[in-house]
Design a protein around this motif. Sequence first.
Motif, PDB file in Angstrom:
ATOM      1  N   ALA A   1      37.838  22.215  33.461  1.00 34.42           N
ATOM      2  CA  ALA A   1      37.004  22.993  34.396  1.00 34.42           C
ATOM      3  C   ALA A   1      35.537  22.561  34.339  1.00 34.42           C
ATOM      4  O   ALA A   1      34.626  23.363  34.502  1.00 34.42           O
ATOM      5  CB  ALA A   1      37.144  24.500  34.121  1.00 34.42           C
ATOM      6  N   ILE A   2      35.322  21.255  34.115  1.00 35.64           N
ATOM      7  CA  ILE A   2      33.956  20.703  34.055  1.00 35.64           C
ATOM      8  C   ILE A   2      33.741  19.788  35.259  1.00 35.64           C
ATOM      9  O   ILE A   2      34.420  18.760  35.383  1.00 35.64           O
ATOM     10  CB  ILE A   2      33.724  19.899  32.752  1.00 35.64           C
ATOM     11  N   PRO A   3      32.822  20.130  36.160  1.00 39.56           N
ATOM     12  CA  PRO A   3      32.542  19.238  37.293  1.00 39.56           C
ATOM     13  C   PRO A   3      31.808  17.984  36.802  1.00 39.56           C
ATOM     14  O   PRO A   3      30.956  18.072  35.911  1.00 39.56           O
ATOM     15  CB  PRO A   3      31.631  20.085  38.195  1.00 39.56           C
ATOM     16  N   VAL A   4      32.160  16.843  37.343  1.00 35.83           N
ATOM     17  CA  VAL A   4      31.519  15.591  36.916  1.00 35.83           C
ATOM     18  C   VAL A   4      31.085  14.759  38.114  1.00 35.83           C
ATOM     19  O   VAL A   4      31.618  14.905  39.212  1.00 35.83           O
ATOM     20  CB  VAL A   4      32.456  14.749  36.019  1.00 35.83           C
ATOM     21  N   VAL A   5      30.118  13.897  37.870  1.00 30.77           N
ATOM     22  CA  VAL A   5      29.697  12.912  38.871  1.00 30.77           C
ATOM     23  C   VAL A   5      30.282  11.573  38.453  1.00 30.77           C
ATOM     24  O   VAL A   5      30.098  11.131  37.316  1.00 30.77           O
ATOM     25  CB  VAL A   5      28.149  12.804  38.947  1.00 30.77           C
ATOM     26  N   LYS A   6      31.005  10.924  39.374  1.00 30.44           N
ATOM     27  CA  LYS A   6      31.553   9.598  39.090  1.00 30.44           C
ATOM     28  C   LYS A   6      30.555   8.548  39.580  1.00 30.44           C
ATOM     29  O   LYS A   6      30.022   8.676  40.676  1.00 30.44           O
ATOM     30  CB  LYS A   6      32.886   9.396  39.823  1.00 30.44           C
ATOM     31  N   GLY A   7      30.347   7.528  38.756  1.00 30.77           N
ATOM     32  CA  GLY A   7      29.409   6.493  39.187  1.00 30.77           C
ATOM     33  C   GLY A   7      29.458   5.274  38.289  1.00 30.77           C
ATOM     34  O   GLY A   7      30.306   5.168  37.391  1.00 30.77           O
ATOM     35  N   ALA A   8      28.536   4.343  38.551  1.00 32.93           N
ATOM     36  CA  ALA A   8      28.425   3.124  37.746  1.00 32.93           C
ATOM     37  C   ALA A   8      27.160   3.216  36.895  1.00 32.93           C
ATOM     38  O   ALA A   8      26.172   3.825  37.297  1.00 32.93           O
ATOM     39  CB  ALA A   8      28.351   1.908  38.664  1.00 32.93           C
ATOM     40  N   LYS A   9      27.209   2.608  35.728  1.00 35.71           N
ATOM     41  CA  LYS A   9      26.040   2.563  34.851  1.00 35.71           C
ATOM     42  C   LYS A   9      25.099   1.441  35.296  1.00 35.71           C
ATOM     43  O   LYS A   9      25.538   0.435  35.865  1.00 35.71           O
ATOM     44  CB  LYS A   9      26.470   2.301  33.401  1.00 35.71           C
ATOM     45  N   SER A  10      23.829   1.627  35.018  1.00 38.14           N
ATOM     46  CA  SER A  10      22.852   0.560  35.269  1.00 38.14           C
ATOM     47  C   SER A  10      23.043  -0.529  34.215  1.00 38.14           C
ATOM     48  O   SER A  10      23.749  -0.332  33.228  1.00 38.14           O
ATOM     49  CB  SER A  10      21.435   1.127  35.165  1.00 38.14           C
ATOM     50  N   GLU A  11      22.385  -1.667  34.428  1.00 37.89           N
ATOM     51  CA  GLU A  11      22.473  -2.795  33.486  1.00 37.89           C
ATOM     52  C   GLU A  11      22.129  -2.354  32.059  1.00 37.89           C
ATOM     53  O   GLU A  11      22.800  -2.722  31.093  1.00 37.89           O
ATOM     54  CB  GLU A  11      21.506  -3.905  33.953  1.00 37.89           C
ATOM     55  N   ASN A  12      21.075  -1.546  31.921  1.00 35.61           N
ATOM     56  CA  ASN A  12      20.621  -1.090  30.597  1.00 35.61           C
ATOM     57  C   ASN A  12      21.641  -0.218  29.880  1.00 35.61           C
ATOM     58  O   ASN A  12      21.721  -0.217  28.656  1.00 35.61           O
ATOM     59  CB  ASN A  12      19.341  -0.235  30.744  1.00 35.61           C
ATOM     60  N   GLU A  13      22.385   0.580  30.662  1.00 34.46           N
ATOM     61  CA  GLU A  13      23.266   1.595  30.067  1.00 34.46           C
ATOM     62  C   GLU A  13      24.721   1.129  29.965  1.00 34.46           C
ATOM     63  O   GLU A  13      25.573   1.856  29.487  1.00 34.46           O
ATOM     64  CB  GLU A  13      23.201   2.888  30.906  1.00 34.46           C
ATOM     65  N   LYS A  14      24.985  -0.113  30.408  1.00 33.01           N
ATOM     66  CA  LYS A  14      26.358  -0.642  30.387  1.00 33.01           C
ATOM     67  C   LYS A  14      26.855  -0.832  28.954  1.00 33.01           C
ATOM     68  O   LYS A  14      26.067  -1.080  28.042  1.00 33.01           O
ATOM     69  CB  LYS A  14      26.408  -2.006  31.098  1.00 33.01           C
ATOM     70  N   PHE A  15      28.175  -0.808  28.779  1.00 39.36           N
ATOM     71  CA  PHE A  15      28.818  -1.103  27.498  1.00 39.36           C
ATOM     72  C   PHE A  15      28.536  -2.560  27.130  1.00 39.36           C
ATOM     73  O   PHE A  15      28.577  -3.446  27.989  1.00 39.36           O
ATOM     74  CB  PHE A  15      30.323  -0.869  27.659  1.00 39.36           C
ATOM     75  N   ALA A  16      28.289  -2.808  25.842  1.00 42.90           N
ATOM     76  CA  ALA A  16      27.986  -4.168  25.379  1.00 42.90           C
ATOM     77  C   ALA A  16      29.203  -5.070  25.585  1.00 42.90           C
ATOM     78  O   ALA A  16      30.266  -4.827  25.021  1.00 42.90           O
ATOM     79  CB  ALA A  16      27.603  -4.132  23.905  1.00 42.90           C
ATOM     80  N   GLY A  17      29.052  -6.075  26.430  1.00 38.72           N
ATOM     81  CA  GLY A  17      30.159  -7.003  26.699  1.00 38.72           C
ATOM     82  C   GLY A  17      30.877  -6.734  28.009  1.00 38.72           C
ATOM     83  O   GLY A  17      31.806  -7.443  28.367  1.00 38.72           O
ATOM     84  N   ALA A  18      30.449  -5.698  28.738  1.00 40.42           N
ATOM     85  CA  ALA A  18      31.104  -5.363  30.021  1.00 40.42           C
ATOM     86  C   ALA A  18      30.320  -5.950  31.188  1.00 40.42           C
ATOM     87  O   ALA A  18      29.097  -6.118  31.121  1.00 40.42           O
ATOM     88  CB  ALA A  18      31.190  -3.846  30.180  1.00 40.42           C
ATOM     89  N   LEU A  19      31.038  -6.255  32.286  1.00 41.87           N
ATOM     90  CA  LEU A  19      30.370  -6.684  33.522  1.00 41.87           C
ATOM     91  C   LEU A  19      30.009  -5.449  34.344  1.00 41.87           C
ATOM     92  O   LEU A  19      29.016  -5.420  35.046  1.00 41.87           O
ATOM     93  CB  LEU A  19      31.272  -7.608  34.346  1.00 41.87           C
ATOM     94  N   GLU A  20      30.893  -4.427  34.273  1.00 44.32           N
ATOM     95  CA  GLU A  20      30.643  -3.149  34.954  1.00 44.32           C
ATOM     96  C   GLU A  20      31.090  -2.011  34.038  1.00 44.32           C
ATOM     97  O   GLU A  20      32.115  -2.137  33.371  1.00 44.32           O
ATOM     98  CB  GLU A  20      31.458  -3.041  36.261  1.00 44.32           C
ATOM     99  N   THR A  21      30.311  -0.935  34.006  1.00 48.48           N
ATOM    100  CA  THR A  21      30.766   0.279  33.328  1.00 48.48           C
ATOM    101  C   THR A  21      30.743   1.424  34.328  1.00 48.48           C
ATOM    102  O   THR A  21      29.714   1.703  34.944  1.00 48.48           O
ATOM    103  CB  THR A  21      29.866   0.626  32.119  1.00 48.48           C
ATOM    104  N   TYR A  22      31.901   2.057  34.510  1.00 47.02           N
ATOM    105  CA  TYR A  22      31.998   3.260  35.333  1.00 47.02           C
ATOM    106  C   TYR A  22      32.007   4.462  34.383  1.00 47.02           C
ATOM    107  O   TYR A  22      32.449   4.351  33.234  1.00 47.02           O
ATOM    108  CB  TYR A  22      33.280   3.260  36.176  1.00 47.02           C
TER     109      TYR A  22
END
Length: 492
Positions: free
Chosen positions: A204-225
């Motif tokens: 019962a937790i509303p969330v926003v789906k999105g992509a992370k910016s370059e700074n906040e991406k997982f180390a080694g990922a091309l994209e982080t959702y």
Amino acid sequence: MSKNLTTREQDYSKWYNELVVKADLAENSAVRGCMVIKPYGYAIWEKMQAELDRMFKETGHQNAYFPLFVPKSLFEAEEKNAEGFAKECAVVTHYRLKNDPENPGKLMVDPEAKLEEELVVRPTSEAIIWSTYKNWIQSYRDLPIKINQWANVVRWEMRTRLFLRTSEFLWQEGHTAHETKKEALEETELMNDIYAEFAEKFMAIPVVKGAKSENEKFAGALETYCIEALMQDGKALQAGTSHFLGQNFAKAFDVKYASKEGGLEYVWATSWGVSTRLMGALIMTHSDDKGLVLPPNLAPIQVVIIPIYKGEEQLQQISEVANKMVKELRAVGVSVKFDNNDNQKPGWKFAQYELQGVPVRLAIGPKDLEKGTVELARRDTLTKEFVNQDEVVSKIKALMTTIQDDLFEKAKKFRDEHITAVDTFDEFKKVLKDKGGFISAHWDGTSETENRIKELTKATIRCIPFDSKEEQGKCVLTGEKSERRVLFAKAY
């Protein structure tokens, strides 16, 4: 019990820390930075696990288990990933202790037992899993591989908080291998959608789906959702992430497959995970100054029945009615506890179950026996009503859905009221200071600007929402051109 809780308004952080301990969810341990998850807290985590596990298996994933230790040479094979986690790694250097000759009865590390190669205690498992996939994948016929692991991981933390940030935590991590980039991207998106559905429908937790910016991406990922939730103090909490890893790990570990055309190709990868951090999200989204508020889907006990009586005879009469209700409620899938323990008075029990967030409380006393009623109290609204005993089961069955939906709607209303669009940096700072929540603002797309905003305000880009529309504007800090708004917030 709840009278002892600091209120959210007085000190939100203290309220949270007290609530986790007093509601019997978890406590600090003898190991610095590590927690003990107590049975009531673990029961909630088990419910999360069971539902997620079902969702993973329905989408073709299987569970497996990989080693806790990762040889340093494997760990450093994918440079960005290794660099991203290096400062948080616990490292095993020796394999034996011995008696300390200078301190009888004490032990010391045996200097003769130094490992030839240090072992990293896993902060995440990409390295060990991809070194294994190299042996599993030869041909396109071996793909896709869709594996999930339920495990503990260690990321050394100096400042810890129960469930939100501990040196060891529990999580699941999915690791998949695919023939094509398209398939891997679809998997990354699918898992982010599964996390969002789980958060909204089950927690019962509303969330926003999105992509992370370059700074906040997982180390080694091309994209982080990601899925981002908003807590009652106006801070954001990252509730789950799904990473498109491209061919980075395949190249680092030389994982190739023979394609249908007869060539040799590197495979495409994803990884995705949620952790016991979700417990923190659950507590901070719904709970109040009286204690936990749990959505029925996650409550270890959905209904508690408390007898109010004088003497054995009254207890026996009440027990007959209560035990019948217990049987009928269980038959329709409702978890119920009849608390006939005579060590505590009813008032103490009322406060205790309120503190622990049990969704529905039934009280039965001598007058209720006469009238054929029970007193029904809802934890989420703190309302009470009398219900005929023969209507209790149907009433509660319907209430489970109502409470679940009401909690989601309440949290969504709060979240929506705390998404504020701003166009100037002065507005940005004012909203952050006076209101909190998500700030929807234009950003010029550079890491420098993102870092500068973080330095000045402690707010970070939580995500670039998937549903954000293209909209020409000027960056809130630099005035440079911007194509769309992104969501900023202070975060846990």
